[in-house]
Design an enzyme around this catalytic site. Structure first.
Site, PDB file in Angstrom:
ATOM      1  N   LYS A 197       0.861  -1.179   0.000  1.00 42.36           N
ATOM      2  CA  LYS A 197       0.000   0.000   0.000  1.00 42.36           C
ATOM      3  C   LYS A 197       0.897   1.228   0.000  1.00 42.36           C
ATOM      4  O   LYS A 197       1.666   1.457   0.933  1.00 42.36           O
ATOM      5  CB  LYS A 197      -0.892  -0.004   1.241  1.00 42.36           C
ATOM      6  CG  LYS A 197      -1.766   1.246   1.331  1.00 42.36           C
ATOM      7  CD  LYS A 197      -2.788   1.136   2.442  1.00 42.36           C
ATOM      8  CE  LYS A 197      -3.634   2.400   2.500  1.00 42.36           C
ATOM      9  NZ  LYS A 197      -4.643   2.340   3.566  1.00 42.36           N
ATOM     10  N   ARG A 207     -10.437  10.759   1.787  1.00 43.45           N
ATOM     11  CA  ARG A 207     -10.326  11.478   3.063  1.00 43.45           C
ATOM     12  C   ARG A 207     -11.602  12.257   3.340  1.00 43.45           C
ATOM     13  O   ARG A 207     -12.030  12.400   4.479  1.00 43.45           O
ATOM     14  CB  ARG A 207      -9.106  12.403   3.044  1.00 43.45           C
ATOM     15  CG  ARG A 207      -7.784  11.697   2.739  1.00 43.45           C
ATOM     16  CD  ARG A 207      -7.102  11.170   3.969  1.00 43.45           C
ATOM     17  NE  ARG A 207      -6.090  10.164   3.651  1.00 43.45           N
ATOM     18  CZ  ARG A 207      -4.801  10.394   3.421  1.00 43.45           C
ATOM     19  NH1 ARG A 207      -4.334  11.629   3.485  1.00 43.45           N
ATOM     20  NH2 ARG A 207      -3.973   9.408   3.148  1.00 43.45           N
ATOM     21  N   ARG A 218       1.215   9.750   5.786  1.00 41.43           N
ATOM     22  CA  ARG A 218       1.385   8.402   6.329  1.00 41.43           C
ATOM     23  C   ARG A 218       2.696   7.778   5.858  1.00 41.43           C
ATOM     24  O   ARG A 218       2.821   6.558   5.751  1.00 41.43           O
ATOM     25  CB  ARG A 218       0.229   7.511   5.872  1.00 41.43           C
ATOM     26  CG  ARG A 218      -1.166   8.042   6.147  1.00 41.43           C
ATOM     27  CD  ARG A 218      -2.176   6.908   6.057  1.00 41.43           C
ATOM     28  NE  ARG A 218      -3.559   7.359   5.968  1.00 41.43           N
ATOM     29  CZ  ARG A 218      -4.258   7.842   7.006  1.00 41.43           C
ATOM     30  NH1 ARG A 218      -3.694   7.975   8.193  1.00 41.43           N
ATOM     31  NH2 ARG A 218      -5.518   8.200   6.846  1.00 41.43           N
ATOM     32  N   GLU A 234       6.934  -7.197   0.900  1.00 42.28           N
ATOM     33  CA  GLU A 234       5.804  -7.046   1.838  1.00 42.28           C
ATOM     34  C   GLU A 234       4.758  -8.145   1.615  1.00 42.28           C
ATOM     35  O   GLU A 234       4.210  -8.695   2.564  1.00 42.28           O
ATOM     36  CB  GLU A 234       5.148  -5.668   1.640  1.00 42.28           C
ATOM     37  CG  GLU A 234       5.944  -4.504   2.224  1.00 42.28           C
ATOM     38  CD  GLU A 234       5.674  -4.305   3.714  1.00 42.28           C
ATOM     39  OE1 GLU A 234       5.080  -5.179   4.346  1.00 42.28           O
ATOM     40  OE2 GLU A 234       6.066  -3.235   4.239  1.00 42.28           O
ATOM     41  N   LYS A 249      -2.063  -1.486  -3.899  1.00 44.55           N
ATOM     42  CA  LYS A 249      -2.939  -0.312  -3.855  1.00 44.55           C
ATOM     43  C   LYS A 249      -2.120   0.962  -3.816  1.00 44.55           C
ATOM     44  O   LYS A 249      -1.144   1.004  -3.073  1.00 44.55           O
ATOM     45  CB  LYS A 249      -3.788  -0.444  -2.591  1.00 44.55           C
ATOM     46  CG  LYS A 249      -4.554   0.793  -2.207  1.00 44.55           C
ATOM     47  CD  LYS A 249      -5.228   0.580  -0.885  1.00 44.55           C
ATOM     48  CE  LYS A 249      -5.972   1.856  -0.521  1.00 44.55           C
ATOM     49  NZ  LYS A 249      -6.581   1.785   0.771  1.00 44.55           N
ATOM     50  N   SER A 275      -9.891   5.948  -4.615  1.00 44.85           N
ATOM     51  CA  SER A 275     -10.761   7.112  -4.827  1.00 44.85           C
ATOM     52  C   SER A 275     -10.215   8.079  -5.882  1.00 44.85           C
ATOM     53  O   SER A 275     -10.970   8.582  -6.718  1.00 44.85           O
ATOM     54  CB  SER A 275     -10.980   7.833  -3.496  1.00 44.85           C
ATOM     55  OG  SER A 275      -9.746   8.246  -2.933  1.00 44.85           O
ATOM     56  N   TYR A 314     -15.139   1.455  -6.797  1.00 48.58           N
ATOM     57  CA  TYR A 314     -16.394   2.136  -6.484  1.00 48.58           C
ATOM     58  C   TYR A 314     -17.412   1.967  -7.607  1.00 48.58           C
ATOM     59  O   TYR A 314     -18.573   2.290  -7.434  1.00 48.58           O
ATOM     60  CB  TYR A 314     -16.122   3.619  -6.185  1.00 48.58           C
ATOM     61  CG  TYR A 314     -15.201   3.772  -4.996  1.00 48.58           C
ATOM     62  CD1 TYR A 314     -15.698   3.648  -3.703  1.00 48.58           C
ATOM     63  CD2 TYR A 314     -13.821   3.968  -5.157  1.00 48.58           C
ATOM     64  CE1 TYR A 314     -14.851   3.730  -2.603  1.00 48.58           C
ATOM     65  CE2 TYR A 314     -12.966   4.051  -4.073  1.00 48.58           C
ATOM     66  CZ  TYR A 314     -13.492   3.931  -2.802  1.00 48.58           C
ATOM     67  OH  TYR A 314     -12.647   3.992  -1.723  1.00 48.58           O
TER      68      TYR A 314
HETATM   69  C1  PBG Z   1      -7.147   3.272   5.504  1.00 53.25           C
HETATM   70  C2  PBG Z   1      -7.601   3.275   4.091  1.00 53.25           C
HETATM   71  C3  PBG Z   1      -7.470   4.312   3.166  1.00 53.25           C
HETATM   72  C4  PBG Z   1      -8.049   3.865   1.974  1.00 53.25           C
HETATM   73  C5  PBG Z   1      -8.536   2.586   2.208  1.00 53.25           C
HETATM   74  N1  PBG Z   1      -8.228   2.218   3.529  1.00 53.25           N
HETATM   75  C6  PBG Z   1      -6.955   5.689   3.332  1.00 53.25           C
HETATM   76  C7  PBG Z   1      -5.526   5.943   3.538  1.00 53.25           C
HETATM   77  O1  PBG Z   1      -4.687   5.059   3.592  1.00 53.25           O
HETATM   78  O2  PBG Z   1      -5.213   7.128   3.709  1.00 53.25           O
HETATM   79  C8  PBG Z   1      -8.112   4.648   0.713  1.00 53.25           C
HETATM   80  C9  PBG Z   1      -9.058   4.161  -0.313  1.00 53.25           C
HETATM   81  C10 PBG Z   1      -9.321   5.110  -1.409  1.00 53.25           C
HETATM   82  O3  PBG Z   1      -8.647   6.150  -1.574  1.00 53.25           O
HETATM   83  O4  PBG Z   1     -10.261   4.835  -2.179  1.00 53.25           O
HETATM   84  N2  PBG Z   1      -8.175   2.848   6.358  1.00 53.25           N
END
Ligand code: PBG
Length: 327
Positions: A197, A207, A218, A234, A249, A275, A314
């Site tokens: 990720k 967000r 992060r 990983e 991701k 997203s 989505y």
């Molecule tokens: C963390 C999480 C995130 C997303 C899925 N699980 C946000 C992040 O890591 O900041 C993002 C998914 C997306 O952008 O569609 N719980």
């Protein structure tokens, strides 16, 4: 003049031939729909940066999940948006917390028609918005967070979640949650590890979707986008710790990592079309700059071709509807 010896165009001459020789297929059961459920609202709330996506009430969540099941999607991934937050994310493992309540309601509604899955991470539940608990110096405390994830995992399994999506990127999280699940009698609960990720700009609209409290970034726990080999590492570690499924991701910016991970492990590999990937296509389509349906299906097919066995998107329910029309 000499004739070409090789004529790859022969295989492209008609829709019937093209369909017969297509290497990669997309079917509804390979799509998983992420859904947001918010505590304390009495009507769904639209997410302005994600046209067509909403924060659901318990009722609208149930209806949308039934529609997704009817369209043939493989599963839904639930995210909770709580009304109150605290430093340790207490709402995450509270049986009365919104995510656990919604999980129970949804499992009762859809049964086995699709796989009800839950996001296992603290960021929606903490008042600082980080995916873990903080140490005294403000850094994210890996090992203290593992205890919270273990409690959250057991609470989600108890609520009926069939598959836990571990998205927090703490070291050792798969082993910690697996151990806790097994100790509490949840040997059958599946673990999806968000193995590779990447930190970055593509989570922006999400967000808003979860009303994130995060300031800063992060980058001390999510991966650096420059690193591909590390993504494979990983994934291998997560399989060793007991992950049933691993994930890469975001999807489109990291298709090479997806292909490398697919070649390196023998468990299902999923990808999350996040997203930002969603909103880019929606925005271009809204401006008339791109063919919406064509771009959506092409992006999903490309993610499948790179190696994803299933995709969180989505568009899952809508795309599943299109795919059924095409059969
Ligand atoms: C963390 C999480 C995130 C997303 C899925 N699980 C946000 C992040 O890591 O900041 C993002 C998914 C997306 O952008 O569609 N719980």
């Amino acid at each position: 003049m000499s004739f070409p010896t090789h004529r790859p165009r022969r295989l492209r001459q008609s829709p019937a031939v093209r369909r017969l020789v297509r290497e990669t297929h997309l079917v509804p059961s390979q799509l998983v729909l992420p859904m947001f459920v918010r505590e304390g609202i009495d009507a769904p709330v639209e997410i302005s940066s994600m046209p067509g996506v909403r924060q659901h009430t318990l009722d609208s969540l149930r209806r949308a999940a039934v529609e997704a099941a009817e369209a043939g999607v493989g599963g839904v991934m639930l995210f909770g948006v709580p009304a109150t937050r605290d430093a340790v994310g207490s709402g995450a493992d509270d049986p009365a917390g919104i995510l656990n309540v919604a999980t129970e309601a949804l499992v009762a509604e859809v049964g086995d028609a699709l796989v009800v899955q839950t996001d296992l991470c603290l960021d929606e539940f903490t008042d600082h918005g980080h995916c873990g608990v903080l140490a005294a110096d403000g850094s994210v405390d890996n090992d203290a967070t593992l205890e919270r994830y273990a409690a959250m995992g057991v609470a989600q399994a108890r609520a009926g979640s069939a598959l836990l999506g571990l998205s927090g990127m703490m070291d050792g999280q798969v082993a910690a949650v697996r151990q806790a699940l097994d100790a509490e009698g949840f040997a059958d609960t599946l673990i999806l590890a968000y193995s590779a990720k990447y930190a970055g700009a593509f989570y922006g609209p999400f967000r808003e979707a979860v009303d994130s409290q995060l300031k800063g970034d992060r980058r001390t726990y999510q991966m650096d986008p420059g690193n591909g080999r590390e993504g494979v590492k990983e994934a291998l570690l997560d399989v060793e710790e007991g992950a049933d499924v691993v994930m890469v991701k975001p999807a489109l910016p990291h298709l090479d990592v997806l292909a490398d991970v697919r070649a390196s492990v023998d468990v299902p590999v999923w990808a999350y079309q996040v997203s930002g990937e969603f909103s880019m296509i929606e925005a271009a389509a809204a401006n008339g700059w791109i063919d919406r349906r064509g771009a959506i299906l092409e992006s999903l097919l490309g993610i499948r071709r790179a190696g994803a066995d299933a995709i969180l998107t989505y568009w899952a329910a809508e795309a599943a509807g299109w795919l059924r029309e095409e059969l």
